[in-house]
Scaffold this motif. Structure first.
Motif, PDB file in Angstrom:
ATOM      1  N   THR A 367       0.838  -1.208   0.000  1.00  0.00           N
ATOM      2  CA  THR A 367       0.000   0.000   0.000  1.00  0.00           C
ATOM      3  C   THR A 367       0.866   1.249   0.000  1.00  0.00           C
ATOM      4  O   THR A 367       0.598   2.213  -0.730  1.00  0.00           O
ATOM      5  N   THR A 369       3.920   1.464  -1.099  1.00  0.00           N
ATOM      6  CA  THR A 369       4.593   1.517  -2.401  1.00  0.00           C
ATOM      7  C   THR A 369       3.675   2.114  -3.456  1.00  0.00           C
ATOM      8  O   THR A 369       4.114   2.885  -4.321  1.00  0.00           O
ATOM      9  N   ALA A 370       2.382   1.776  -3.397  1.00  0.00           N
ATOM     10  CA  ALA A 370       1.422   2.314  -4.369  1.00  0.00           C
ATOM     11  C   ALA A 370       1.330   3.832  -4.257  1.00  0.00           C
ATOM     12  O   ALA A 370       1.236   4.540  -5.270  1.00  0.00           O
ATOM     13  N   ILE A 371       1.384   4.350  -3.027  1.00  0.00           N
ATOM     14  CA  ILE A 371       1.348   5.811  -2.833  1.00  0.00           C
ATOM     15  C   ILE A 371       2.615   6.451  -3.393  1.00  0.00           C
ATOM     16  O   ILE A 371       2.565   7.484  -4.072  1.00  0.00           O
ATOM     17  N   ASN A 373       4.484   5.233  -5.731  1.00  0.00           N
ATOM     18  CA  ASN A 373       4.399   5.068  -7.189  1.00  0.00           C
ATOM     19  C   ASN A 373       3.525   6.157  -7.797  1.00  0.00           C
ATOM     20  O   ASN A 373       3.863   6.749  -8.829  1.00  0.00           O
ATOM     21  N   GLN A 374       2.380   6.442  -7.154  1.00  0.00           N
ATOM     22  CA  GLN A 374       1.481   7.474  -7.668  1.00  0.00           C
ATOM     23  C   GLN A 374       2.142   8.842  -7.642  1.00  0.00           C
ATOM     24  O   GLN A 374       2.016   9.643  -8.569  1.00  0.00           O
ATOM     25  N   SER A 375       2.884   9.112  -6.568  1.00  0.00           N
ATOM     26  CA  SER A 375       3.595  10.391  -6.461  1.00  0.00           C
ATOM     27  C   SER A 375       4.628  10.517  -7.573  1.00  0.00           C
ATOM     28  O   SER A 375       4.783  11.578  -8.182  1.00  0.00           O
ATOM     29  N   ALA A 377       4.525   9.017 -10.490  1.00  0.00           N
ATOM     30  CA  ALA A 377       3.810   9.180 -11.751  1.00  0.00           C
ATOM     31  C   ALA A 377       3.350  10.625 -11.947  1.00  0.00           C
ATOM     32  O   ALA A 377       3.282  11.122 -13.078  1.00  0.00           O
ATOM     33  N   ASN A 378       3.051  11.311 -10.835  1.00  0.00           N
ATOM     34  CA  ASN A 378       2.619  12.709 -10.899  1.00  0.00           C
ATOM     35  C   ASN A 378       3.795  13.684 -10.907  1.00  0.00           C
ATOM     36  O   ASN A 378       3.611  14.894 -10.806  1.00  0.00           O
ATOM     37  N   ASN A 379       5.010  13.123 -10.983  1.00  0.00           N
ATOM     38  CA  ASN A 379       6.242  13.926 -11.046  1.00  0.00           C
ATOM     39  C   ASN A 379       6.397  14.841  -9.833  1.00  0.00           C
ATOM     40  O   ASN A 379       6.879  15.963  -9.941  1.00  0.00           O
ATOM     41  N   GLN A 380       5.980  14.357  -8.676  1.00  0.00           N
ATOM     42  CA  GLN A 380       6.106  15.136  -7.451  1.00  0.00           C
ATOM     43  C   GLN A 380       7.480  14.893  -6.817  1.00  0.00           C
ATOM     44  O   GLN A 380       8.006  13.787  -6.879  1.00  0.00           O
ATOM     45  N   PHE A 410      11.125   2.493  -5.858  1.00  0.00           N
ATOM     46  CA  PHE A 410      10.337   3.707  -5.689  1.00  0.00           C
ATOM     47  C   PHE A 410      10.908   4.577  -4.572  1.00  0.00           C
ATOM     48  O   PHE A 410      11.726   4.113  -3.765  1.00  0.00           O
TER      49      PHE A 410
END
Length: 491
Positions: A367, A369-371, A373-375, A377-380, A410
């Motif tokens: 869970t 790691t998914a957060i 990964n999303q960050s 992907a959003n180039n944050q 990640f």
């Protein structure tokens, strides 16, 4: 004049340094550099003391102008590393303060820590030192400390039977050439003493520098015998690398996440012998202490202070056992406000779940790691730190390893803290310094070191607990991630 102190956990102050005295100025700007800033006290220096060295000044004889307190992390997280503090006064100083000014605190990182020098050295016409063969030379490279004593930086490899050797060392100031001897008593062939700037000049001119040895017959210790042997700088590169503070002050955030073990082995939370017992006196239990010690450091690197918080190994009301549920009871939103938000959600969860089992880390790591990964992907510009607090050994070893190896790709670090009296020896597989190399079920290995485990122990003489010592690994893990992926700090 500014006096800078560091403040211990117990509240004791230790003077770190003083600035120079600025005469007759209501808006002084100091040039002195002091390593760490915790508490500042400013004094007005009376005219009769103007010619006195600031280190000799007795503070009780000076007029107190105000004080301010801040954490180092508060300053370095500012984009320009500048923090303005309101000068005030504590109760034990002036009872009726009139008007106080402001103190600007500026932090700069030592430029030397960013410099990388790469040089290639070559020698010619070295003297033969061995009876039956040519010499076996190597270079010893040192810098001169402030006390004048040479401090070794690095030693090159030994070049067997070579009177014209070539080496590739780094960052020297004193270069000594020795003939290797297996008994450890290496013979000095010769040496040179050069600044880095002079070594760079040698590279551009391609001129050799003659080795010298101290003159054996001279009474003057500065006398030397210049040799025919020479050393050349065949390569010189200088680069500045970005540091952890460059990323932080450029706006990169460290986001704190927490996962709490609610398995039945913790004991009934209503009983004092439970690891989850909430003491009416307010004394924190082991879980609360671990969260507070890590959170109190990391919270300053996250401006929003919204922390995802989960529990695992428990049965929420009217539901099956969950190995990753939101600590605040929300169905969709795991984030809470601040460290106190984590504390409140933790206490609330103890009232609303039934402790169960087994101890599984895989779902929580996945869970988190998914957060991350999303960050990504959003180039944050974010890096996540997951704290898992547990009282037992995981039962999903392979699933946990698989999740960790995936997470290593990640922007995430994981700190696992063991609480209670369990035997955590089996958990050492999570510590790369003690366990075997982690390998996934498909044969993959972690792309970097990003997980640490330690059983919780109280601080001893150093004042640093096991939990806090784990945090020392975070900047290195952060930088490994950034450098291997060639991510630059961009303001």
């Amino acid at each position: 004049m500014v006096i800078v102190y560091s403040k211990s956990k117990e509240g004791a102050l230790e003077e770190l340094g003083r600035t120079e005295v600025i005469l007759n100025s209501l808006n002084p700007s100091w040039n002195a550099r002091i390593n760490v800033h915790y508490q500042f006290e400013v004094y007005d220096i009376d005219p009769q003391f103007h010619d006195v060295n600031e280190k000799m000044l007795k503070l009780e004889e000076q007029q107190f102008l105000g004080e301010a307190v801040c954490l180092l992390s508060e300053v370095i997280t500012k984009q320009n590393r500048l923090l303005t503090l309101k000068l005030g006064v504590s109760e034990h100083n002036l009872p009726n303060p009139s008007k106080f000014g402001e103190l600007n605190v500026q932090v700069e990182e030592s430029a030397g820590s960013k410099a990388i020098m790469e040089m290639v050295f070559r020698c010619s016409d070295l003297e033969i030192k061995d009876l039956l063969s040519k010499s076996d030379p190597f270079l010893l490279i040192s810098r001169i400390s402030e006390s004048g004593v040479p401090v070794p930086i690095c030693k090159t490899e030994v070049r067997k039977n070579d009177l014209n050797p070539k080496w590739k060392p780094e960052n020297p100031l004193i270069i000594e050439c020795f003939n290797f001897s297996s008994n450890g008593k290496h013979d000095l062939v010769g040496k040179i003493v050069k600044s880095v700037a002079e070594l760079e000049k040698m590279y551009h001119s391609q001129d050799g520098e003659n080795f010298f040895v101290p003159a054996s017959t001279a009474h003057d210790s500065h006398s030397k015998e210049v040799l025919k042997s020479q050393v050349y700088v065949e390569k010189y590169l200088e680069n500045n690398r970005q540091t952890f503070l460059d990323y932080i002050s450029a706006g990169c955030q460290l986001n704190f996440m927490v996962a709490v073990d609610f398995t039945a082995s913790n004991g009934n939370p209503r009983l004092p012998d439970s690891l989850h017992y909430i003491d009416p006196t307010g004394r924190p239990n082991a879980y609360q202490r671990a969260i507070l010690e890590v959170g109190d450091v990391l919270q300053y690197y996250d401006p929003a202070k919204r922390f995802p918080s989960w529990g695992f190994g428990a049965r929420p009301i009217d539901g099956p056992v969950s190995h990753c549920f939101n600590l605040n009871g929300s169905t969709y939103q795991p984030e809470v406000e601040g460290i106190q938000g984590i504390m409140s959600a933790y206490i609330s969860a103890l009232r609303n779940v039934s402790l169960a089992g087994p101890t599984l880390f895989g779902p929580v790591v996945s869970t988190a790691t998914a957060i991350a990964n999303q960050s990504l992907a959003n180039n944050q510009q974010k890096y996540f730190v997951l704290l898992i607090v547990t009282d037992g050994v995981v039962t999903d070893f392979q699933e946990t390893i698989d999740a960790i190896i995936k997470a290593s790709d990640f922007p995430l670090s994981i700190l696992v803290v063991g609480v209670g009296g369990a035997d955590f020896k089996e958990m050492e597989f999570l510590d790369p310094n003690k366990g075997e190399r982690l390998e996934s079920s498909t044969g993959r290995v972690a792309s970097r070191d990003m997980i640490q485990f330690a059983p919780m122990k109280d601080a001893h003489g150093s004042g640093i607990s096991t939990v806090q010592s784990l945090l020392a690994e975070i900047p290195g893990q952060f930088m490994t991630y950034m450098r291997t992926r060639e991510i630059q700090a961009i303001s």
